[in-house]
Scaffold this motif. Structure first.
Motif, PDB file in Angstrom:
ATOM      1  N   VAL A  19     -45.785  -2.142 -17.255  1.00  0.00           N
ATOM      2  CA  VAL A  19     -45.100  -0.943 -17.040  1.00  0.00           C
ATOM      3  C   VAL A  19     -44.657   0.020 -18.409  1.00  0.00           C
ATOM      4  CG1 VAL A  19     -43.471   0.574 -15.913  1.00  0.00           C
ATOM      5  CG2 VAL A  19     -44.354  -1.369 -14.716  1.00  0.00           C
ATOM      6  N   THR A  20     -45.201   1.221 -18.660  1.00  0.00           N
ATOM      7  CA  THR A  20     -44.988   1.988 -19.647  1.00  0.00           C
ATOM      8  C   THR A  20     -44.118   3.269 -18.992  1.00  0.00           C
ATOM      9  OG1 THR A  20     -46.747   1.451 -20.506  1.00  0.00           O
ATOM     10  CG2 THR A  20     -45.497   3.229 -21.702  1.00  0.00           C
ATOM     11  N   ARG A  21     -42.961   3.826 -19.587  1.00  0.00           N
ATOM     12  CA  ARG A  21     -42.426   4.950 -19.053  1.00  0.00           C
ATOM     13  C   ARG A  21     -42.609   6.094 -20.109  1.00  0.00           C
ATOM     14  NH1 ARG A  21     -36.688   5.450 -20.713  1.00  0.00           N
ATOM     15  NH2 ARG A  21     -35.451   6.577 -19.122  1.00  0.00           N
ATOM     16  N   CYS A  22     -42.709   7.250 -19.686  1.00  0.00           N
ATOM     17  CA  CYS A  22     -43.251   8.533 -20.595  1.00  0.00           C
ATOM     18  C   CYS A  22     -42.703   9.588 -19.916  1.00  0.00           C
ATOM     19  CB  CYS A  22     -44.792   8.317 -20.491  1.00  0.00           C
ATOM     20  SG  CYS A  22     -45.443   9.714 -21.097  1.00  0.00           S
TER      21      CYS A  22
ATOM     22  N   ARG B 298     -39.994   4.615  -3.037  1.00  0.00           N
ATOM     23  CA  ARG B 298     -40.720   3.209  -2.577  1.00  0.00           C
ATOM     24  C   ARG B 298     -42.052   3.168  -3.001  1.00  0.00           C
ATOM     25  NH1 ARG B 298     -38.179   4.608   3.256  1.00  0.00           N
ATOM     26  NH2 ARG B 298     -39.346   6.252   3.510  1.00  0.00           N
ATOM     27  N   VAL B 299     -42.754   4.157  -2.658  1.00  0.00           N
ATOM     28  CA  VAL B 299     -44.121   4.249  -3.004  1.00  0.00           C
ATOM     29  C   VAL B 299     -44.581   3.859  -4.447  1.00  0.00           C
ATOM     30  CG1 VAL B 299     -46.293   5.547  -2.907  1.00  0.00           C
ATOM     31  CG2 VAL B 299     -44.673   5.830  -1.035  1.00  0.00           C
ATOM     32  N   ALA B 300     -43.940   4.484  -5.303  1.00  0.00           N
ATOM     33  CA  ALA B 300     -43.973   4.053  -6.833  1.00  0.00           C
ATOM     34  C   ALA B 300     -43.628   2.691  -7.016  1.00  0.00           C
ATOM     35  CB  ALA B 300     -43.049   4.821  -7.650  1.00  0.00           C
ATOM     36  N   ARG B 301     -42.563   2.052  -6.534  1.00  0.00           N
ATOM     37  CA  ARG B 301     -42.192   0.693  -6.751  1.00  0.00           C
ATOM     38  C   ARG B 301     -43.127  -0.062  -6.131  1.00  0.00           C
ATOM     39  NH1 ARG B 301     -37.383   2.941  -6.383  1.00  0.00           N
ATOM     40  NH2 ARG B 301     -35.858   2.275  -8.415  1.00  0.00           N
ATOM     41  N   SER B 302     -43.620   0.024  -4.856  1.00  0.00           N
ATOM     42  CA  SER B 302     -44.772  -0.799  -4.417  1.00  0.00           C
ATOM     43  C   SER B 302     -46.119  -0.812  -5.138  1.00  0.00           C
ATOM     44  CB  SER B 302     -44.948  -0.441  -2.862  1.00  0.00           C
ATOM     45  OG  SER B 302     -44.101  -0.969  -2.005  1.00  0.00           O
ATOM     46  N   ASN B 303     -46.393   0.232  -5.498  1.00  0.00           N
ATOM     47  CA  ASN B 303     -47.810   0.539  -6.149  1.00  0.00           C
ATOM     48  C   ASN B 303     -47.570   0.037  -7.533  1.00  0.00           C
ATOM     49  OD1 ASN B 303     -49.942   1.544  -4.645  1.00  0.00           O
ATOM     50  ND2 ASN B 303     -48.450   3.746  -4.533  1.00  0.00           N
ATOM     51  N   LEU B 304     -46.472   0.155  -8.254  1.00  0.00           N
ATOM     52  CA  LEU B 304     -46.471  -0.568  -9.602  1.00  0.00           C
ATOM     53  C   LEU B 304     -46.514  -1.981  -9.357  1.00  0.00           C
ATOM     54  CD1 LEU B 304     -43.677  -1.670 -11.091  1.00  0.00           C
ATOM     55  CD2 LEU B 304     -43.010   0.805 -10.627  1.00  0.00           C
ATOM     56  N   ARG B 305     -45.951  -2.652  -8.498  1.00  0.00           N
ATOM     57  CA  ARG B 305     -45.963  -3.890  -8.230  1.00  0.00           C
ATOM     58  C   ARG B 305     -47.357  -4.560  -8.175  1.00  0.00           C
ATOM     59  NH1 ARG B 305     -41.215  -4.030  -5.272  1.00  0.00           N
ATOM     60  NH2 ARG B 305     -39.601  -4.509  -6.630  1.00  0.00           N
TER      61      ARG B 305
ATOM     62  N   LEU C  86     -52.716  -6.800  -9.963  1.00  0.00           N
ATOM     63  CA  LEU C  86     -54.113  -6.598 -10.114  1.00  0.00           C
ATOM     64  C   LEU C  86     -54.781  -6.560 -11.582  1.00  0.00           C
ATOM     65  CD1 LEU C  86     -54.856  -4.704  -6.654  1.00  0.00           C
ATOM     66  CD2 LEU C  86     -54.935  -7.265  -7.190  1.00  0.00           C
ATOM     67  N   GLY C  87     -53.700  -6.431 -12.479  1.00  0.00           N
ATOM     68  CA  GLY C  87     -54.267  -6.387 -13.835  1.00  0.00           C
ATOM     69  C   GLY C  87     -54.402  -4.859 -14.611  1.00  0.00           C
ATOM     70  N   ALA C  88     -53.656  -3.831 -13.740  1.00  0.00           N
ATOM     71  CA  ALA C  88     -53.767  -2.463 -14.212  1.00  0.00           C
ATOM     72  C   ALA C  88     -52.486  -2.219 -15.114  1.00  0.00           C
ATOM     73  CB  ALA C  88     -53.762  -1.509 -13.165  1.00  0.00           C
ATOM     74  N   GLN C  89     -52.708  -1.322 -16.121  1.00  0.00           N
ATOM     75  CA  GLN C  89     -51.344  -0.746 -16.619  1.00  0.00           C
ATOM     76  C   GLN C  89     -50.839   0.368 -16.061  1.00  0.00           C
ATOM     77  OE1 GLN C  89     -50.121  -1.926 -19.831  1.00  0.00           O
ATOM     78  NE2 GLN C  89     -51.136  -3.747 -19.199  1.00  0.00           N
ATOM     79  N   VAL C  90     -49.630   0.400 -15.869  1.00  0.00           N
ATOM     80  CA  VAL C  90     -48.953   1.583 -15.051  1.00  0.00           C
ATOM     81  C   VAL C  90     -48.333   2.443 -15.859  1.00  0.00           C
ATOM     82  CG1 VAL C  90     -47.498   1.881 -13.266  1.00  0.00           C
ATOM     83  CG2 VAL C  90     -49.169   0.332 -12.822  1.00  0.00           C
ATOM     84  N   THR C  91     -48.504   3.728 -15.904  1.00  0.00           N
ATOM     85  CA  THR C  91     -47.584   4.676 -16.611  1.00  0.00           C
ATOM     86  C   THR C  91     -46.824   5.653 -15.666  1.00  0.00           C
ATOM     87  OG1 THR C  91     -49.222   4.746 -18.417  1.00  0.00           O
ATOM     88  CG2 THR C  91     -47.540   6.567 -18.172  1.00  0.00           C
TER      89      THR C  91
ATOM     90  N   LYS D 119     -57.379  -0.707 -16.652  1.00  0.00           N
ATOM     91  CA  LYS D 119     -57.250   0.647 -16.072  1.00  0.00           C
ATOM     92  C   LYS D 119     -55.838   1.238 -16.401  1.00  0.00           C
ATOM     93  CE  LYS D 119     -61.357   0.997 -14.096  1.00  0.00           C
ATOM     94  NZ  LYS D 119     -61.875  -0.302 -14.308  1.00  0.00           N
ATOM     95  N   LYS D 120     -55.804   2.381 -16.493  1.00  0.00           N
ATOM     96  CA  LYS D 120     -54.477   3.070 -16.905  1.00  0.00           C
ATOM     97  C   LYS D 120     -54.416   4.056 -15.439  1.00  0.00           C
ATOM     98  CE  LYS D 120     -52.005   6.515 -19.430  1.00  0.00           C
ATOM     99  NZ  LYS D 120     -51.998   7.295 -20.662  1.00  0.00           N
ATOM    100  N   LEU D 121     -53.165   3.420 -14.693  1.00  0.00           N
ATOM    101  CA  LEU D 121     -52.939   4.288 -13.562  1.00  0.00           C
ATOM    102  C   LEU D 121     -51.490   4.824 -13.635  1.00  0.00           C
ATOM    103  CD1 LEU D 121     -54.047   1.793 -10.930  1.00  0.00           C
ATOM    104  CD2 LEU D 121     -55.350   3.426 -11.746  1.00  0.00           C
ATOM    105  N   THR D 122     -51.461   6.042 -13.305  1.00  0.00           N
ATOM    106  CA  THR D 122     -50.221   6.748 -13.626  1.00  0.00           C
ATOM    107  C   THR D 122     -49.705   7.408 -12.234  1.00  0.00           C
ATOM    108  OG1 THR D 122     -51.138   7.549 -15.877  1.00  0.00           O
ATOM    109  CG2 THR D 122     -49.389   9.225 -14.837  1.00  0.00           C
ATOM    110  N   ILE D 123     -48.213   7.246 -12.385  1.00  0.00           N
ATOM    111  CA  ILE D 123     -47.477   7.915 -11.274  1.00  0.00           C
ATOM    112  C   ILE D 123     -46.483   8.915 -11.962  1.00  0.00           C
ATOM    113  CG2 ILE D 123     -46.056   7.445  -9.211  1.00  0.00           C
ATOM    114  CD1 ILE D 123     -46.954   4.623  -9.192  1.00  0.00           C
TER     115      ILE D 123
END
Lengths: 325, 427
Positions: free
Chosen positions: A221-224, A186-193, A198-203, A174-178
């Motif tokens: 983690v990818t930065r965009c 802190r929400v971003a940091r906890s969610n990306l962890r 759980l196996g997702a790719q986080v952008t 899954k691709k999950l984007t923030i």
């Protein structure tokens, strides 16, 4: 001749084996998270009954220690405790002795005399929930520490994705984007962890001033910098609240420029997966980081996130208090 | 006249290793080697190293005004327990040491204590406000040996320029705490992967490197002697090296903590590791260690910065910066850099004796006759645990608590008098 480098690294304040605290999610395994979600399912069912109360935590006392204001999170935890018949004591600073220089340890010791079994802690400084574990035998739940972590928010976001994603089949692939102010979130940091665990790719997407390059070294983690690219093919897109004081600190040129580049709109969401969810951890600045219509659209699960807060927190309290007996 | 003999002493000074001998002291000076004759006191040091007492160019002794953290008695007591015979105290006290009367008072107080010799630094600007120069000449006359706003960078480059010019005329060293305030911002630890992981505000290496560059340019422009305090990073030190290669009148010091600890220590969220400049990465630690071997660092300064237990039990944003280390500096560096690290003992000793003396333009201490009998006796064999509760310093916390170290000072002499003796308890 290169001397051996052995800088001292202290033991981490982590817990092994049976979970005693919820400080951050890197100490929880994927299996423990899935087990917590099964408990959450039961709690969610309780919250649909006429009498929304069970005796699960009768005899336990939960203390909420909010060194930083957050009415929503505190109410959500207190509701989660009372719905399981726990007693609740609340401590909130706002110009109390803490700001007069009382040490954290003394403050905790004073409150600890009230003998709670678990403390829910919110603090503006990262690491405070860890520091408190040294000075009390009670369990500690991190309700947000500085920019570091907000694990129950990440759990409820993840639970919401599991609940609302049509034909949910796990996080693998899954691709999950923030989108937004990642640097201070802190929400971003906890969610990306949690999501990468759980196996997702986080952008992560936002202007470079709010998107530290070091985060790219986190696995998965990818930065965009371009919103369109970040949203393309995503299975969920979460917009973060933009703190309006960022403009004063020179991190952003103007609100208009931010809105033009990063506001989440129905048009941009058209690039996402056909069944992609729109998320927001609240509180929302409508039409700043998220289009008002999009926030109310069918794709939006913002209200489910809020609703799931109580059962997720019920499950956390139950797991830590009953699970450690 | 009073004569003392240190028997079976392994004599080492910057001239070399002189082997086992008996060292005779007469009153407050060294008399000579293997002289024989009548003595008032015989001390058998059983083969331990006897060497000139150390010089610290950078200690926060907190008096006047912050005696709850440290005072001259506890601070200079801690210094002799660490083998130091001379200490330069920083001026960021309450009030700030910015007028001659305070210097005079501190000196007379410290003389009465009879512990380590105090050599006060005076503030560069009144009240450390960074606006108006202090009276350098009068301060020097009163006994101040160094000019520094340490604790604060000198924001105004013009003020630093005039300070360097004026100090040069008077033969004073200007020391700088080089961190560019705009880049440092509200950082509480090194900016990098670890700070991002921990969600703590970062202070980038660029803040140090950029300010060292500016400060060195100002030194070159003014011809003043600039001493860069506590260089913590590879890039910061590379700037110093670059200026040195061009003959700039610049020296640099590093601290024991920047040589032994990295930013990962903060993963345990203990403010005992919160210090300015911050602990950097493993790469920086390695570079600083190699720089000691390469001889590009002039001195080790402790930046001993005591705080109360309660202050160090606050959260990481609120807790004050600073590590109290003067009592463990030698054993720490001996154990980690000499015993296990490839640094020569003679090099480490020079960084604590001759190095600081050369920075200040003082005579390099030796064991020659007629020189001051400021000595330390070092036990290089016995492992002892770091136990902050036994510190003479009021700061009873340490990053190295529980570590077993060798190289502890067992006796310290200042002016020929034994001012410290370690209880012989090994574990």
């Amino acid at each position: 001749m290169t001397p051996a480098i052995t800088p001292t690294v202290p033991e981490r304040a982590s817990t092994q084996g049976k979970k005693q605290h919820l400080l951050d999610l890197q100490e929880w395994s994927a299996e423990e998270v899935w087990a917590l979600f099964e408990t959450t399912d039961v709690m969610a069912q309780v919250m649909t009954r006429t009498i929304k109360k069970v005796p699960a935590l009768q005899g336990f006392t939960v203390g909420t220690l909010f060194f930083e204001n957050s009415t929503r999170t505190r109410l959500s935890f207190e509701r989660a405790a009372r719905a399981q018949s726990a007693d609740v004591i609340s401590f909130a600073t706002g110009g109390s002795s803490m700001s007069k220089g009382e040490s954290l340890k003394d403050t905790l010791r004073t409150i600890d005399a009230l003998k709670a079994d678990l403390y829910v802690v919110r603090h503006q400084a990262a690491g405070v929930p860890y520091q408190l574990t040294r000075w009390t035998d009670a369990a500690i739940v991190n309700a947000g520490d500085g920019r570091r972590a907000h694990p129950t928010q990440a759990l409820l976001d993840t639970y919401t994705f599991r609940e609302c994603s049509p034909g949910f089949d796990g996080f693998e692939g899954k691709k999950l984007t923030i989108v937004g102010d990642i640097a201070h979130s802190r929400v971003a940091r906890s969610n990306l962890r949690l999501w990468t665990k759980l196996g997702a790719q986080v952008t992560l997407c936002g202007p470079s001033t709010l998107l530290p390059h070091e985060l790219e070294q986190f696995p998965g983690v990818t930065r965009c910098f371009r919103l369109e690219e970040a949203v393309e093919g995503a299975h969920a897109v979460m917009a973060l609240r933009l703190q309006l004081e960022r403009m004063q600190k020179g991190l952003l040129p103007s609100l208009a420029e931010y809105q033009a580049r990063y506001r989440l709109t129905p048009e941009v969401m058209a690039l996402a997966d056909a069944q992609a969810l729109v998320m927001h951890p609240g509180p929302m600045n409508r039409d700043v980081e998220i289009d008002g219509e999009l926030a109310d659209s069918e794709r939006s699960v913002v209200e489910r996130q809020v609703a799931n807060g109580v059962p997720v927190r019920m499950a956390v309290l139950y797991t830590l208090l009953v699970g450690r007996q | 006249m009073r004569r003392t003999v240190l028997q079976n002493a392994h004599l080492i000074d910057h001239r070399g290793d002189h082997g086992k001998a008996d060292l005779y002291l007469r009153d407050d000076v060294i008399e000579g080697i293997d002289l024989g004759g009548e003595v008032a006191q015989t001390i058998d040091v059983a083969g331990a190293v006897v060497t000139p007492a150390f010089i610290d160019l950078h200690a926060h002794l907190r008096e006047p005004g912050q005696e709850v953290k440290e005072d001259l008695r506890s601070g200079l007591g801690a210094a002799v327990a660490g083998g130091y015979g001379t200490v330069v105290s920083m001026a960021n006290t309450t009030p700030v040491v910015d007028e001659p009367g305070l210097v005079t008072e501190m000196l007379s107080k410290s003389e009465a204590l009879g512990l380590a010799r105090l050599r006060p630094a005076a503030a560069l600007s009144r009240g450390l406000q960074g606006k108006q120069l202090t009276d350098f000449a009068a301060l020097r006359e009163a006994g101040a040996v160094m000019i520094t706003d340490d604790g604060e960078p000198v924001k105004d480059a013009h003020l630093l320029r005039r300070a360097c010019e004026y100090a040069a005329e008077l033969g004073l060293v200007v020391q700088t705490h080089s961190e560019e305030p705009g880049l440092r911002q509200d950082g509480v630890m090194n900016e990098g992967l670890v700070s991002q992981r921990l969600g703590l505000p970062g202070n980038p290496v660029a803040a140090e490197a950029a300010m060292i560059y500016r400060d060195c340019e100002v030194a070159m422009l003014s011809g003043g002697r600039l001493h860069v305090a506590h260089v913590s990073s590879k890039r910061g030190l590379q700037v110093v090296e670059w200026f040195k290669a061009q003959g700039a009148p610049v020296t640099a010091e590093v601290t024991p903590h920047h040589l032994t600890l990295s930013d990962e220590t903060l993963e345990g969220f203990d403010p005992v590791y919160k210090v300015a400049p911050p602990l950097r990465t493993h790469d920086d630690v390695a570079y600083l260690r190699n720089a000691l071997i390469r001889g590009v660092i002039d001195a080790i300064g402790t930046d001993h910065a005591p705080h109360t237990q309660a202050e160090k039990e606050r959260d990481l944003l609120e807790a004050p910066f600073g590590i109290a280390n003067i009592e463990v500096t030698f054993p720490l560096l001996y154990s980690e850099l000499v015993a296990n690290g490839g640094l020569e003992l003679s090099t480490l000793l020079d960084l604590l004796q001759g190095g600081p003396a050369r920075v200040m333009g003082w005579q390099v201490p030796t064991l020659e006759a007629t020189r001051a009998a400021d000595l330390v006796v070092l036990d290089l064999e016995t492992g002892r645990r770091v136990a902050p509760e036994t510190f003479k310093s009021k700061a009873k916390q340490s990053p190295w608590t529980g570590q077993v170290l060798k190289g502890w000072p067992v006796m310290t002499f200042v002016r020929g008098k034994m001012v410290f003796e370690r209880e012989v308890l090994s574990d």
